[in-house]
Design a protein around this motif. Sequence first.
Motif, PDB file in Angstrom:
ATOM      1  N   ASN A 125       0.795  -1.219   0.000  1.00  0.00           N
ATOM      2  CA  ASN A 125       0.000   0.000   0.000  1.00  0.00           C
ATOM      3  C   ASN A 125       0.828   1.271   0.000  1.00  0.00           C
ATOM      4  O   ASN A 125       0.342   2.328  -0.400  1.00  0.00           O
ATOM      5  N   SER A 126       2.099   1.199   0.423  1.00  0.00           N
ATOM      6  CA  SER A 126       2.901   2.427   0.378  1.00  0.00           C
ATOM      7  C   SER A 126       3.078   2.905  -1.062  1.00  0.00           C
ATOM      8  O   SER A 126       3.082   4.109  -1.329  1.00  0.00           O
ATOM      9  N   ALA A 127       3.205   1.973  -2.005  1.00  0.00           N
ATOM     10  CA  ALA A 127       3.338   2.359  -3.413  1.00  0.00           C
ATOM     11  C   ALA A 127       1.988   2.696  -4.027  1.00  0.00           C
ATOM     12  O   ALA A 127       1.821   3.707  -4.705  1.00  0.00           O
ATOM     13  N   GLN A 128       0.999   1.851  -3.771  1.00  0.00           N
ATOM     14  CA  GLN A 128      -0.288   1.988  -4.457  1.00  0.00           C
ATOM     15  C   GLN A 128      -1.189   3.049  -3.826  1.00  0.00           C
ATOM     16  O   GLN A 128      -1.992   3.673  -4.523  1.00  0.00           O
ATOM     17  N   ALA A 129      -1.063   3.274  -2.507  1.00  0.00           N
ATOM     18  CA  ALA A 129      -1.988   4.180  -1.828  1.00  0.00           C
ATOM     19  C   ALA A 129      -1.352   5.465  -1.316  1.00  0.00           C
ATOM     20  O   ALA A 129      -2.060   6.420  -1.026  1.00  0.00           O
ATOM     21  N   ILE A 130      -0.013   5.502  -1.187  1.00  0.00           N
ATOM     22  CA  ILE A 130       0.655   6.693  -0.668  1.00  0.00           C
ATOM     23  C   ILE A 130       1.303   7.504  -1.780  1.00  0.00           C
ATOM     24  O   ILE A 130       1.207   8.743  -1.809  1.00  0.00           O
ATOM     25  N   ASN A 131       1.951   6.833  -2.719  1.00  0.00           N
ATOM     26  CA  ASN A 131       2.686   7.552  -3.771  1.00  0.00           C
ATOM     27  C   ASN A 131       1.845   8.549  -4.565  1.00  0.00           C
ATOM     28  O   ASN A 131       2.343   9.614  -4.937  1.00  0.00           O
ATOM     29  N   PRO A 132       0.563   8.253  -4.845  1.00  0.00           N
ATOM     30  CA  PRO A 132      -0.229   9.243  -5.583  1.00  0.00           C
ATOM     31  C   PRO A 132      -0.373  10.582  -4.860  1.00  0.00           C
ATOM     32  O   PRO A 132      -0.596  11.610  -5.509  1.00  0.00           O
ATOM     33  N   SER A 133      -0.254  10.591  -3.523  1.00  0.00           N
ATOM     34  CA  SER A 133      -0.286  11.847  -2.771  1.00  0.00           C
ATOM     35  C   SER A 133       1.102  12.430  -2.574  1.00  0.00           C
ATOM     36  O   SER A 133       1.262  13.645  -2.475  1.00  0.00           O
ATOM     37  N   LEU A 134       2.092  11.558  -2.531  1.00  0.00           N
ATOM     38  CA  LEU A 134       3.457  11.980  -2.226  1.00  0.00           C
ATOM     39  C   LEU A 134       4.157  12.595  -3.441  1.00  0.00           C
ATOM     40  O   LEU A 134       4.873  13.587  -3.322  1.00  0.00           O
ATOM     41  N   TYR A 135       3.940  11.992  -4.620  1.00  0.00           N
ATOM     42  CA  TYR A 135       4.611  12.440  -5.834  1.00  0.00           C
ATOM     43  C   TYR A 135       3.680  13.333  -6.652  1.00  0.00           C
ATOM     44  O   TYR A 135       2.485  13.043  -6.775  1.00  0.00           O
ATOM     45  N   LYS A 136       4.246  14.397  -7.211  1.00  0.00           N
ATOM     46  CA  LYS A 136       3.445  15.277  -8.054  1.00  0.00           C
ATOM     47  C   LYS A 136       2.937  14.530  -9.285  1.00  0.00           C
ATOM     48  O   LYS A 136       1.830  14.779  -9.758  1.00  0.00           O
ATOM     49  N   ASN A 137       3.760  13.625  -9.798  1.00  0.00           N
ATOM     50  CA  ASN A 137       3.350  12.834 -10.955  1.00  0.00           C
ATOM     51  C   ASN A 137       3.913  11.422 -10.825  1.00  0.00           C
ATOM     52  O   ASN A 137       4.997  11.125 -11.329  1.00  0.00           O
ATOM     53  N   PRO A 138       3.189  10.531 -10.140  1.00  0.00           N
ATOM     54  CA  PRO A 138       3.704   9.168  -9.952  1.00  0.00           C
ATOM     55  C   PRO A 138       3.759   8.355 -11.239  1.00  0.00           C
ATOM     56  O   PRO A 138       4.444   7.340 -11.298  1.00  0.00           O
ATOM     57  N   GLY A 139       3.017   8.811 -12.259  1.00  0.00           N
ATOM     58  CA  GLY A 139       3.061   8.104 -13.538  1.00  0.00           C
ATOM     59  C   GLY A 139       2.028   7.008 -13.673  1.00  0.00           C
ATOM     60  O   GLY A 139       2.037   6.261 -14.649  1.00  0.00           O
ATOM     61  N   PHE A 140       1.120   6.902 -12.714  1.00  0.00           N
ATOM     62  CA  PHE A 140       0.059   5.901 -12.815  1.00  0.00           C
ATOM     63  C   PHE A 140      -1.133   6.362 -11.980  1.00  0.00           C
ATOM     64  O   PHE A 140      -0.999   7.175 -11.064  1.00  0.00           O
ATOM     65  N   ASP A 141      -2.287   5.833 -12.306  1.00  0.00           N
ATOM     66  CA  ASP A 141      -3.508   6.071 -11.546  1.00  0.00           C
ATOM     67  C   ASP A 141      -3.849   4.752 -10.857  1.00  0.00           C
ATOM     68  O   ASP A 141      -4.166   3.762 -11.521  1.00  0.00           O
ATOM     69  N   PRO A 142      -3.787   4.691  -9.527  1.00  0.00           N
ATOM     70  CA  PRO A 142      -3.967   3.412  -8.836  1.00  0.00           C
ATOM     71  C   PRO A 142      -5.356   2.810  -9.000  1.00  0.00           C
ATOM     72  O   PRO A 142      -5.523   1.592  -8.886  1.00  0.00           O
TER      73      PRO A 142
END
Length: 322
Positions: free
Chosen positions: A94-111
Amino acid sequence: MNQNKWKYLFGLLGLCFTAQLTAQPYPNKPINLVVPQAAGGTNDIVARLIAPAFGETIGASIVVENRPGAGGNIGTQSVGRSAKDGYTLLLTINSAQAINPSLYKNPGFDPVNDFVPLYYIGATPYVLVSPPGSPYKTLAEVVAAAKKKPGELSYASAGNGTISHLLGAMLNTSAGIEMQHIPYKGVAPAINDVLGGQVPFAFASLPSAINYIKAGKLQAIAISSAKRSSVAPEIPTIAETYPDCVGEVWVATFAPMGVNADVIKKNQVAMEKVMARADVREKLSAQGLDLSPVPPAKLGTLLKDELAKWAKIVKASGAQLD
């Protein structure tokens, strides 16, 4: 037979061969199970424990492939952009799938829109650890020392924006202390530096630390779950002192959006059979995973809830990455 007729004949043969391959039932070649973090982390451990049983059940070789980088974004992106044929799957946390979209300006994916939830495997807490011989053996001793030395004590994490990072930020807020965060590229190098005494503490997932704890190579101070772990019930929870300081890592599989519904179902049924096996459950439980089931239909809801929860924590922490 002239040249055009030969070209026509070979074209027909090629079409027949392609049609024959397409008609073969799924799966008819190895399946890549992408882990978007480095070796040694929770999802890597889980992937390698379940891969043999998953392969036997679904009828294909399972190739576990680590694609670390950018907190899990690189591997996650690669799966989201892969062919929609069911031969590239994601086993993530979940750190990648649920946190990164808020942490990174552009994570490069939509979870939510780039992936289909396949199967929830389990969850496990993080544990605050220190090296053997450390004077900090309890949470009270850590907090007392941090208050005496504001900003001098530090803790290691698996990287910026990971749950292990944010748990430290939550503890700082809850206890009114100021420990410095030192991010690493994965949990294994973070643990290595704690073992070597370069860093006084680390937040590490229980599966990545449990063998070191059992061997006496790390001291377990406290865990991040709401209740004590059945694997190590002697370790107190942080929540026993600071009730709002709770965070766990969960592990689940996803497929790229657009994969055929029959292929999705076949993977879900295979994983259900794998997770019903006593030998698999015993191995995962020994690593500290809580295997309480979450039906595939509710995994998407869990992800959305986690996205909202961690967005608030990331905002409060002030963490932001490009």
